[in-house]
Scaffold this active site. Structure first.
Site, PDB file in Angstrom:
ATOM      1  N   ASP A  98      -6.256   1.457  12.577  1.00  0.00           N
ATOM      2  CA  ASP A  98      -7.533   0.801  12.270  1.00  0.00           C
ATOM      3  C   ASP A  98      -8.429   0.701  13.493  1.00  0.00           C
ATOM      4  O   ASP A  98      -9.640   0.565  13.377  1.00  0.00           O
ATOM      5  CB  ASP A  98      -7.281  -0.577  11.674  1.00  0.00           C
ATOM      6  CG  ASP A  98      -6.702  -0.436  10.275  1.00  0.00           C
ATOM      7  OD1 ASP A  98      -5.479  -0.210  10.166  1.00  0.00           O
ATOM      8  OD2 ASP A  98      -7.481  -0.477   9.304  1.00  0.00           O
ATOM      9  N   GLN A 120       0.826  -1.213   0.000  1.00  0.00           N
ATOM     10  CA  GLN A 120       0.000   0.000   0.000  1.00  0.00           C
ATOM     11  C   GLN A 120       0.859   1.263   0.000  1.00  0.00           C
ATOM     12  O   GLN A 120       0.435   2.297  -0.511  1.00  0.00           O
ATOM     13  CB  GLN A 120      -0.920   0.018   1.235  1.00  0.00           C
ATOM     14  CG  GLN A 120      -2.052  -0.988   1.215  1.00  0.00           C
ATOM     15  CD  GLN A 120      -1.697  -2.256   1.947  1.00  0.00           C
ATOM     16  OE1 GLN A 120      -0.533  -2.673   1.979  1.00  0.00           O
ATOM     17  NE2 GLN A 120      -2.681  -2.918   2.527  1.00  0.00           N
ATOM     18  N   ASN A 132      -2.691  -1.172  13.736  1.00  0.00           N
ATOM     19  CA  ASN A 132      -2.524  -0.640  12.373  1.00  0.00           C
ATOM     20  C   ASN A 132      -1.832  -1.701  11.523  1.00  0.00           C
ATOM     21  O   ASN A 132      -1.494  -2.796  12.004  1.00  0.00           O
ATOM     22  CB  ASN A 132      -1.720   0.672  12.421  1.00  0.00           C
ATOM     23  CG  ASN A 132      -1.752   1.408  11.095  1.00  0.00           C
ATOM     24  OD1 ASN A 132      -2.826   1.613  10.528  1.00  0.00           O
ATOM     25  ND2 ASN A 132      -0.601   1.797  10.578  1.00  0.00           N
ATOM     26  N   LYS A 133      -1.590  -1.355  10.278  1.00  0.00           N
ATOM     27  CA  LYS A 133      -1.005  -2.291   9.306  1.00  0.00           C
ATOM     28  C   LYS A 133       0.221  -3.005   9.868  1.00  0.00           C
ATOM     29  O   LYS A 133       1.074  -2.382  10.524  1.00  0.00           O
ATOM     30  CB  LYS A 133      -0.646  -1.492   8.041  1.00  0.00           C
ATOM     31  CG  LYS A 133      -0.016  -2.283   6.913  1.00  0.00           C
ATOM     32  CD  LYS A 133      -0.833  -3.473   6.483  1.00  0.00           C
ATOM     33  CE  LYS A 133      -2.278  -3.142   6.182  1.00  0.00           C
ATOM     34  NZ  LYS A 133      -3.133  -4.366   6.044  1.00  0.00           N
TER      35      LYS A 133
END
Ligand code: MRU
Length: 361
Positions: A234, A193, A244-245
């Site tokens: 998130d 991403q 998070n990621k």
């Protein structure tokens, strides 16, 4: 934000159809996808045509509105309930998805016309999300001085939200104020991403940036080449842990080691006062093929999928990790830069966990 000079949101609803920028085709192709029913919208969330916590929050809200529009007028509830649960089962980790679904659902519950009420609520949810991100940009820009070198992970730009972004919103405001920030863009394996989406966004905005392999961040930090780290999240638990990621935790640990401030930029829909800590958050595990295969254009521009791991080896693909609150210098929010004790907690929660939604079920 603008693409080729035309203003776009990442997701919007038009005449009952949810319209999305297709994030799986970027940066090699800019295309829109139409989702005429809640089933297509749910599939777009699951397949990450739309991704990023605030963006899937808006998608969830719009999908509930679509479900009420599709349901039999005399008794919409059985159909709508099944549709809501179908949408809620697409991705388990981002709080925003459930916040969006709950927002549209609650409006319908107390309305004479559930279809009209859920549509208005979904639209309002998306508009409020845009305004929150705009304000995150204004507040966060105070952290970015002249020529600041900001490291970010994954994509928490405007593509991950309805507009403006979270982690990148302060960068855009600082750049608009002439401060010439530079962004270190973590590639963000396995779905890239950062390399694909963040780099594309920053190119479009004319912002100086460099893509780095995920493993390069600690070395750059050790040499004094990173001034601050900003990521999105998130889900932020009641104790301030930020999910998070995958790979965010590594960056936070390295930042602590080298004395670099690590900030998390978060709209209200990401805070989850009902979840006590990061360890309690359900972490999505995705298909191992995302680790085994990469795709992109060959030298002729044809998109190809190639294997990058040894055939026969297995892979594991957790999509998120939890960064402990003690590693976080502050939360960049629509209300300003908050410390851990200032974020929404279980005791101050305005909304209980609603609508009986359980992530991933
Ligand atoms: O799996 P993704 O691409 O949906 O994950 C996105 C992230 O982890 C983002 O950093 C997060 O949603 C914050 S977006 C403003």
């Amino acid at each position: 934000m603008r693409v080729h000079g035309i203003p776009y949101r990442t997701i919007w609803m038009e005449g009952g159809v949810v319209r999305l920028i297709d994030q799986n085709r970027l940066p090699f192709e800019f295309a829109l996808v139409d989702c005429p029913t809640h089933r297509e919208t749910a599939a777009a969330i699951r397949e990450m045509v739309v991704r990023g916590a605030p963006a899937i929050g808006a998608a969830g809200a719009f999908a509930v509105a679509q479900a009420f529009a599709e349901a039999p007028a005399r008794d919409p509830w059985p159909y709508a309930r099944e549709a809501r649960d179908h949408v809620a089962a697409t991705r388990p980790t981002a709080r925003d998805l459930f916040a969006g679904i709950e927002h549209a659902w609650r409006a319908a519950e107390s309305a004479v016309d559930p279809a009209a009420a859920s549509l208005a609520a979904a639209q309002a949810f998306a508009d409020e999300s845009v305004e929150s991100c705009r304000r995150i940009g204004e507040h966060g820009a105070a952290l970015i001085g002249e020529g600041a070198r900001v490291l970010t992970h994954c994509n928490a730009g405007w593509l991950a939200t309805v507009d403006y972004g979270t982690a990148l919103a302060p960068v855009y405001v600082a750049a608009a104020r002439g401060r010439r920030p530079h962004v270190w863009v973590d590639e963000t394996r396995p779905r890239a991403q950062g390399a694909r989406l963040t780099a594309w966004e920053l190119s479009g905005e004319g912002i100086s940036h460099t893509v780095i392999a995920d493993n390069a961040a600690a070395w750059l930090m050790s040499r004094g080449e990173v001034d601050l780290v900003i990521t999105g999240a998130d889900r932020v638990a009641a104790n301030g842990d930020a999910v998070n990621k995958i790979g965010t935790l590594t960056k936070a640990l390295c930042a602590r080691e080298f004395g670099i401030p690590f900030y998390v930029a978060v709209p209200p829909s990401t805070f989850d006062p009902a979840t006590p800590d990061g360890a309690s958050v359900m972490i999505e595990e995705r298909a191992e093929d995302e680790v085994h295969f990469q795709s992109g254009p060959d030298e002729h521009g044809t998109i190809r999928r190639i294997r990058v791991t040894s055939p026969g080896s297995s892979a594991r693909n957790p999509a998120f990790d939890a960064t402990p609150a003690r590693l976080i210098a502050g939360y960049i929010t629509d209300r300003g830069i908050l410390q851990r004790h200032e974020i929404p907690s279980a005791t101050t929660a305005a909304e209980p966990a609603a609508a009986g939604l359980v992530p991933g079920e």
